[in-house]
Design a protein around this motif. Sequence first.
Motif, PDB file in Angstrom:
ATOM      1  N   ASP A   1       0.847  -1.121   0.087  1.00  9.10           N
ATOM      2  CA  ASP A   1       0.081  -0.107  -0.007  1.00  9.10           C
ATOM      3  C   ASP A   1       0.861   1.315   0.106  1.00  9.10           C
ATOM      4  O   ASP A   1       0.489   2.261  -0.761  1.00  9.10           O
ATOM      5  CB  ASP A   1      -1.062   0.060   1.391  1.00  9.10           C
ATOM      6  CG  ASP A   1      -2.216  -1.030   1.107  1.00  9.10           C
ATOM      7  OD1 ASP A   1      -2.132  -1.562  -0.132  1.00  9.10           O
ATOM      8  OD2 ASP A   1      -2.758  -1.136   1.999  1.00  9.10           O
ATOM      9  N   THR A   2       1.980   1.275   0.614  1.00  7.48           N
ATOM     10  CA  THR A   2       2.773   2.386   0.734  1.00  7.48           C
ATOM     11  C   THR A   2       3.684   2.607  -0.674  1.00  7.48           C
ATOM     12  O   THR A   2       3.512   3.955  -1.121  1.00  7.48           O
ATOM     13  CB  THR A   2       3.987   2.011   1.893  1.00  7.48           C
ATOM     14  OG1 THR A   2       3.398   2.078   3.233  1.00  7.48           O
ATOM     15  CG2 THR A   2       5.086   3.320   1.893  1.00  7.48           C
ATOM     16  N   ASN A   3       4.052   1.592  -1.157  1.00  8.79           N
ATOM     17  CA  ASN A   3       4.519   1.632  -2.566  1.00  8.79           C
ATOM     18  C   ASN A   3       3.604   1.942  -3.721  1.00  8.79           C
ATOM     19  O   ASN A   3       3.788   3.197  -4.091  1.00  8.79           O
ATOM     20  CB  ASN A   3       5.104   0.223  -2.878  1.00  8.79           C
ATOM     21  CG  ASN A   3       5.849   0.551  -4.292  1.00  8.79           C
ATOM     22  OD1 ASN A   3       6.732   1.429  -4.244  1.00  8.79           O
ATOM     23  ND2 ASN A   3       6.134  -0.481  -5.205  1.00  8.79           N
ATOM     24  N   CYS A   4       2.350   1.860  -3.637  1.00  9.59           N
ATOM     25  CA  CYS A   4       1.266   2.297  -4.298  1.00  9.59           C
ATOM     26  C   CYS A   4       0.885   3.837  -4.210  1.00  9.59           C
ATOM     27  O   CYS A   4       0.890   4.349  -5.041  1.00  9.59           O
ATOM     28  CB  CYS A   4      -0.214   1.558  -4.103  1.00  9.59           C
ATOM     29  SG  CYS A   4       0.039  -0.312  -5.003  1.00  9.59           S
ATOM     30  N   TRP A   5       0.946   4.098  -2.787  1.00  5.62           N
ATOM     31  CA  TRP A   5       0.532   5.557  -2.755  1.00  5.62           C
ATOM     32  C   TRP A   5       1.729   6.274  -3.071  1.00  5.62           C
ATOM     33  O   TRP A   5       1.763   7.615  -3.572  1.00  5.62           O
ATOM     34  CB  TRP A   5       0.609   5.807  -1.152  1.00  5.62           C
ATOM     35  CG  TRP A   5       0.119   7.170  -0.670  1.00  5.62           C
ATOM     36  CD1 TRP A   5      -1.007   7.808  -0.628  1.00  5.62           C
ATOM     37  CD2 TRP A   5       1.032   8.211  -0.484  1.00  5.62           C
ATOM     38  NE1 TRP A   5      -0.875   9.269  -0.265  1.00  5.62           N
ATOM     39  CE2 TRP A   5       0.533   9.403  -0.478  1.00  5.62           C
ATOM     40  CE3 TRP A   5       2.511   8.200  -0.365  1.00  5.62           C
ATOM     41  CZ2 TRP A   5       0.940  10.608   0.227  1.00  5.62           C
ATOM     42  CZ3 TRP A   5       3.284   9.397  -0.148  1.00  5.62           C
ATOM     43  CH2 TRP A   5       2.392  10.492   0.220  1.00  5.62           C
ATOM     44  N   MET A   6       2.970   5.872  -2.962  1.00  3.39           N
ATOM     45  CA  MET A   6       4.130   6.643  -3.261  1.00  3.39           C
ATOM     46  C   MET A   6       4.274   6.699  -4.764  1.00  3.39           C
ATOM     47  O   MET A   6       4.588   8.004  -5.310  1.00  3.39           O
ATOM     48  CB  MET A   6       5.592   5.879  -2.872  1.00  3.39           C
ATOM     49  CG  MET A   6       5.731   6.097  -1.336  1.00  3.39           C
ATOM     50  SD  MET A   6       7.278   5.639  -0.871  1.00  3.39           S
ATOM     51  CE  MET A   6       7.136   5.996   0.952  1.00  3.39           C
ATOM     52  N   MET A   7       3.953   5.610  -5.621  1.00  6.08           N
ATOM     53  CA  MET A   7       3.967   5.836  -7.005  1.00  6.08           C
ATOM     54  C   MET A   7       2.845   6.647  -7.426  1.00  6.08           C
ATOM     55  O   MET A   7       3.135   7.487  -8.298  1.00  6.08           O
ATOM     56  CB  MET A   7       3.746   4.353  -7.615  1.00  6.08           C
ATOM     57  CG  MET A   7       4.920   3.373  -7.750  1.00  6.08           C
ATOM     58  SD  MET A   7       4.881   2.008  -8.333  1.00  6.08           S
ATOM     59  CE  MET A   7       3.177   1.505  -8.912  1.00  6.08           C
ATOM     60  N   ALA A   8       1.775   6.831  -6.838  1.00  7.45           N
ATOM     61  CA  ALA A   8       0.704   7.956  -7.277  1.00  7.45           C
ATOM     62  C   ALA A   8       1.138   9.062  -6.648  1.00  7.45           C
ATOM     63  O   ALA A   8       0.403  10.239  -7.666  1.00  7.45           O
ATOM     64  CB  ALA A   8      -0.665   7.417  -6.513  1.00  7.45           C
ATOM     65  N   ASN A   9       2.017   9.238  -5.917  1.00  6.92           N
ATOM     66  CA  ASN A   9       2.532  10.688  -5.496  1.00  6.92           C
ATOM     67  C   ASN A   9       3.725  10.950  -6.055  1.00  6.92           C
ATOM     68  O   ASN A   9       4.526  11.848  -5.458  1.00  6.92           O
ATOM     69  CB  ASN A   9       2.531  10.782  -4.015  1.00  6.92           C
ATOM     70  CG  ASN A   9       1.122  10.965  -3.435  1.00  6.92           C
ATOM     71  OD1 ASN A   9       0.437  12.182  -3.291  1.00  6.92           O
ATOM     72  ND2 ASN A   9       0.387   9.868  -3.202  1.00  6.92           N
TER      73      ASN A   9
END
Length: 159
Positions: free
Chosen positions: A145-153
Amino acid sequence: MTRVHNDILCDIDDGKFVILILLDLSSTFDTVDPSILLNRLKHRFGVKNKALAWLRSYLLKRSQFVYIENERSSSRGLPSGVLQGSVLGPLLYSMYVAPLAEIIEKHNMSYHFYADDTQIYLSFRPSDKAEPDLSRFRIELCIQDTNCWMMANKLKLTE
């Protein structure tokens, strides 16, 4: 001693196992998207009017050049990033990643942010035989989830 060290030592004294994850981000300050940051400043932190306009002028339409021995290179635009060596850089980055705290908390894990350093940790009692596997599963989901959020940001974990 930081809060993380204190928490870990207290948990160990209490007979718990502790898992600490240190996130290493790639070119962190250089990849901050000014539009996302300005939106977050306005809607999450309530920055408005002159303060928001000042920050907009600070973040947008920046350029850089190199000056060596009376020679100056041509200017190049900087479409993203916050100034790492500035007083505001670490604060603005912290505000940029503030929503990440909610993702980590959703997985019942503890965290500590300082500028571009992110520490995620959890503890458990070794007496419960299922707990190591459950903890590993929680960590894996949290990192995903952290990695997905980081990619989106527009941030990237170093591989």
